[in-house]
Design a protein around this motif. Structure first.
Motif, PDB file in Angstrom:
ATOM      1  N   UNK A   1      -8.793   1.717   4.698  1.00  8.32           N
ATOM      2  CA  UNK A   1      -8.306   2.787   3.877  1.00  8.32           C
ATOM      3  C   UNK A   1      -6.857   2.599   2.943  1.00  8.32           C
ATOM      4  N   UNK A   2      -6.762   4.158   2.037  1.00  8.77           N
ATOM      5  CA  UNK A   2      -5.990   4.030   0.855  1.00  8.77           C
ATOM      6  C   UNK A   2      -4.757   3.852   1.268  1.00  8.77           C
ATOM      7  N   UNK A   3      -4.675   5.029   2.468  1.00  9.72           N
ATOM      8  CA  UNK A   3      -3.733   4.630   3.200  1.00  9.72           C
ATOM      9  C   UNK A   3      -3.336   5.294   4.217  1.00  9.72           C
ATOM     10  N   UNK A   4      -2.549   4.050   5.369  1.00  9.42           N
ATOM     11  CA  UNK A   4      -3.006   4.399   6.724  1.00  9.42           C
ATOM     12  C   UNK A   4      -1.437   3.958   8.013  1.00  9.42           C
ATOM     13  N   UNK A   5      -1.394   5.136   8.797  1.00  9.52           N
ATOM     14  CA  UNK A   5      -0.222   5.083   9.128  1.00  9.52           C
ATOM     15  C   UNK A   5      -0.754   4.621  10.527  1.00  9.52           C
ATOM     16  N   UNK A   6      -0.345   3.834  11.303  1.00 10.98           N
ATOM     17  CA  UNK A   6      -0.411   2.778  12.412  1.00 10.98           C
ATOM     18  C   UNK A   6       0.504   2.082  13.459  1.00 10.98           C
ATOM     19  N   UNK A   7       0.688   1.998  14.495  1.00 14.51           N
ATOM     20  CA  UNK A   7       1.557   1.644  15.640  1.00 14.51           C
ATOM     21  C   UNK A   7       1.857   0.728  15.029  1.00 14.51           C
ATOM     22  N   UNK A   8       4.052   1.065  14.971  1.00 18.79           N
ATOM     23  CA  UNK A   8       4.987  -0.261  14.659  1.00 18.79           C
ATOM     24  C   UNK A   8       4.099  -1.247  15.480  1.00 18.79           C
TER      25      UNK A   8
ATOM     26  N   UNK B   1      -5.752   7.850   8.280  1.00 21.52           N
ATOM     27  CA  UNK B   1      -6.665   7.117   7.662  1.00 21.52           C
ATOM     28  C   UNK B   1      -6.690   8.594   6.112  1.00 21.52           C
ATOM     29  N   UNK B   2      -5.980   7.489   5.300  1.00 19.29           N
ATOM     30  CA  UNK B   2      -6.405   8.534   3.729  1.00 19.29           C
ATOM     31  C   UNK B   2      -6.986   7.776   3.226  1.00 19.29           C
ATOM     32  N   UNK B   3      -7.640   8.658   2.322  1.00 18.01           N
ATOM     33  CA  UNK B   3      -9.038   8.757   0.980  1.00 18.01           C
ATOM     34  C   UNK B   3      -8.571   9.080  -0.043  1.00 18.01           C
ATOM     35  N   UNK B   4      -8.462   8.092  -1.082  1.00 15.63           N
ATOM     36  CA  UNK B   4      -8.801   9.110  -2.019  1.00 15.63           C
ATOM     37  C   UNK B   4      -9.452   8.922  -3.149  1.00 15.63           C
TER      38      UNK B   4
END
Length: 194
Positions: A86-93, A112-115
């Motif tokens: 993914x271009x950006x992922x927010x994950x568990x620390x 998950x973010x896709x541009x």
């Protein structure tokens, strides 16, 4: 010279590549992904792609709670034959264990973010969201260039846990303001200043 005479292209195994192959094959181009056992080589990105990722990463990091981390362009292991990036992922620390790690397990990804780029349009709109939803990633954003100013439009989706598909929640043009997966407020017009 053609690309074929300059490079030795890897020949895929009969049953396709695995995530282990993706992570260990030498000399793969940056940002190579694995979808259904096939290696996907990414074309050079446009300025829009790079700037939007920066804008969203910076905005997300301003408000992300301490139990989550924001990462860009890292492999997410879905299963043996799927390792998209993914271009950006927010994950568990707790999943961000080491500065040398090269991947995250899908169970640790909250967003998950896709541009969307011209060369990745079908993957970003269909293939990858389908894979992310099937794997249980709760939130997905698809970002596209639109309007006369070529600004980002963010399509926000949430997972229906029963049918494992994403359902649209909202479309944001000028400001991305959400309360899930955490409080988010990003001025999308800031792209003009980057």
């Amino acid at each position: 010279m053609t690309a074929e005479t300059e490079h030795h292209w890897p020949v895929p195994p009969q049953d396709g590549y695995t995530v282990d192959d993706l992570l260990t094959l030498p000399d793969l181009p940056p940002h190579t992904e694995l979808l259904d056992g096939s290696l996907i080589f990414v074309s050079p990105q446009r300025d829009f792609h790079s700037v939007v990722i920066d804008l969203l990463v910076n905005g997300l990091r301003r408000t992300v709670p301490p139990e989550l981390k924001v990462r860009r362009e890292m492999t997410v292991v879905i299963d043996k034959r799927n390792g998209p990036e993914p271009d950006i992922a927010v994950v568990r620390a707790v999943a961000a264990r080491s500065r040398t790690q090269t991947q995250f397990q899908v169970r640790d990804v909250m967003l998950a973010v896709e541009v969307v780029s011209p060369e990745s349009e079908a993957r970003d709109r269909d293939t990858k969201p389908h894979k992310y939803a099937g794997a249980g990633i709760p939130h997905f954003w698809r970002v596209e260039m639109s309007g006369i100013d070529d600004r980002p439009t963010v399509h926000v989706f949430e997972l229906d846990k029963e049918d494992r598909t994403y359902h649209p929640v909202a479309v944001h043009h000028d400001r991305l303001k959400l309360t899930t997966p955490f409080d988010i407020d990003i001025d999308l017009a800031e792209i003009d200043n980057l």
